[in-house]
Design a protein around this motif. Structure first.
Motif, PDB file in Angstrom:
ATOM      1  N   ILE A   6       0.783  -1.229  -0.002  1.00 56.84           N
ATOM      2  CA  ILE A   6       0.057  -0.003  -0.060  1.00 56.84           C
ATOM      3  C   ILE A   6       0.783   1.301  -0.082  1.00 56.84           C
ATOM      4  N   ASP A   7       0.830   1.984  -1.287  1.00 57.10           N
ATOM      5  CA  ASP A   7       1.542   3.157  -1.163  1.00 57.10           C
ATOM      6  C   ASP A   7       3.257   2.766  -1.139  1.00 57.10           C
ATOM      7  N   ARG A  70      -2.323  15.674  -4.351  1.00 55.70           N
ATOM      8  CA  ARG A  70      -2.855  15.518  -5.375  1.00 55.70           C
ATOM      9  C   ARG A  70      -2.870  14.034  -5.785  1.00 55.70           C
ATOM     10  N   GLU A  71      -1.709  13.368  -4.996  1.00 48.62           N
ATOM     11  CA  GLU A  71      -1.311  11.948  -5.416  1.00 48.62           C
ATOM     12  C   GLU A  71      -2.612  11.304  -4.778  1.00 48.62           C
ATOM     13  N   ALA A  72      -3.070  11.973  -3.508  1.00 51.68           N
ATOM     14  CA  ALA A  72      -4.252  11.151  -2.802  1.00 51.68           C
ATOM     15  C   ALA A  72      -5.611  11.286  -3.729  1.00 51.68           C
ATOM     16  N   LEU A  86      -3.850   7.556   3.166  1.00 50.73           N
ATOM     17  CA  LEU A  86      -2.412   7.481   3.707  1.00 50.73           C
ATOM     18  C   LEU A  86      -2.041   8.788   3.048  1.00 50.73           C
ATOM     19  N   LYS A  87      -1.901   9.310   1.794  1.00 50.51           N
ATOM     20  CA  LYS A  87      -1.626  10.153   1.259  1.00 50.51           C
ATOM     21  C   LYS A  87      -2.146  11.603   1.973  1.00 50.51           C
ATOM     22  N   TYR A  88      -3.580  11.518   2.147  1.00 53.61           N
ATOM     23  CA  TYR A  88      -4.071  12.736   2.730  1.00 53.61           C
ATOM     24  C   TYR A  88      -3.343  12.910   4.098  1.00 53.61           C
ATOM     25  N   GLU A  89      -3.355  11.985   4.689  1.00 45.43           N
ATOM     26  CA  GLU A  89      -2.749  12.098   6.039  1.00 45.43           C
ATOM     27  C   GLU A  89      -1.203  12.535   6.178  1.00 45.43           C
TER      28      GLU A  89
END
Length: 307
Positions: A6-7, A70-72, A86-89
């Motif tokens: 995951i990521d 952006r990635e999120a 995860l990316k937002y966090e």
């Protein structure tokens, strides 16, 4: 399954991280940490790219946070919800995060006394506004992401966090209402809370529309875009676009408010019928003689009787 990533992080490592978060949970020495929202707790598990971003000056730091966002957004669009959350966090943790002062905490567990909170201090009003807009936007997206993962508690907490920064964020109010009534277990309490949220959102939207009308009548022309103090980062453009966006949101809010009120009235009728069921019939008392059965029912206006 354990080889899944995951990521870029092995699933097994994510599971170990979750286990560490649960260690000592609900014990007296970790009450404070356990009250933090999940998306804030996770900031303690920082990867190298996040640590690097935290050490950057503001311009590079905000750019890194926006790139995480952006990635999120891309992951969210693709339905990769865990990656998105995860990316937002990560985007949040660039400016606000937790650290553990005990180097051995990953083995011993998390204790309140070892935790330090860190939050970037803006150098000016421009930085403060940009960070606020970023946070409100990301909080709303985190709420949507966790909501899709059926984590109602964390989703509501994300909306709460957005409203702490912008008390007039009608999007957060409307979204929180939707989240609260979504679970099959939602009942009268959730419906009442949702109604309050939607009513408040409608009031805010009408106030924003009024402000736009006032600015227009004053001949300013430019206005301030009629933004919602952060919203979800879309941006409304000029006054015309802002008004159209607000009218669209007002229509959605009014539709939901109407449905909530209708559902509440329907539920009230059901509750009364349910309560009435307990008052029907008589209790049998063994110390009393049974009453004689009633005679045949007389049909008034006719000659016969029912059998």
């Amino acid at each position: 399954m354990m080889d899944t990533k995951i990521d870029g992080m092995p699933f097994g490592e994510l599971m170990n991280q979750a286990v560490k978060l649960k260690t000592h949970q609900a014990k007296p020495d970790r009450c404070k940490f356990d009250k933090y929202p999940k998306f804030y707790q996770n900031s303690m598990f920082a990867r190298d790219e996040i640590l690097a971003a935290r050490a950057m000056p503001y311009t590079e730091r905000i750019a890194a946070a926006l790139e995480f966002k952006r990635e999120a957004n891309e992951f969210y669009t693709q339905g990769r919800l865990l990656d998105a959350s995860l990316k937002y966090e990560y985007a949040l943790s660039v400016f606000k995060h937790l650290t553990n002062n005990d180097e051995g905490w990953k083995k011993k567990g998390i204790l309140d006394q070892d935790i330090t909170q860190h939050e970037y201090t803006p150098a000016n009003e421009e930085e403060a506004l940009a960070i606020k807009d970023l946070f409100v936007s990301v909080y709303l997206n985190i709420a949507r992401t966790y909501h899709k993962q059926r984590d109602t508690t964390t989703a509501v907490q994300a909306c709460d966090s957005a409203l702490e920064l912008d008390s007039e964020c009608d999007k957060a109010m409307f979204l929180r209402a939707q989240i609260r009534i979504a679970p099959a277990s939602a009942g009268g309490v959730e419906m009442e809370m949702a109604t309050k949220d939607v009513s408040a959102a409608l009031k805010v939207i009408k106030s924003k529309l009024s402000d736009l009308d006032l600015a227009s009548s004053d001949g300013d022309g430019d206005g301030d875009g009629g933004g919602d103090g952060g919203g979800d980062g879309d941006g409304d453009g000029g006054d015309g676009a802002a008004r159209l966006e607000l009218l669209k949101r007002q229509k959605e809010v009014m539709r939901m408010l109407k449905k909530l009120r209708s559902d509440k009235a329907e539920q009230s009728i059901k509750d009364k019928e349910f309560a009435g069921a307990f008052h029907r019939g008589e209790l049998y008392r063994p110390d009393e003689e049974p009453t004689k059965p009633a005679g045949p029912m007389v049909v008034h206006g006719g000659e016969g009787t029912t059998g």
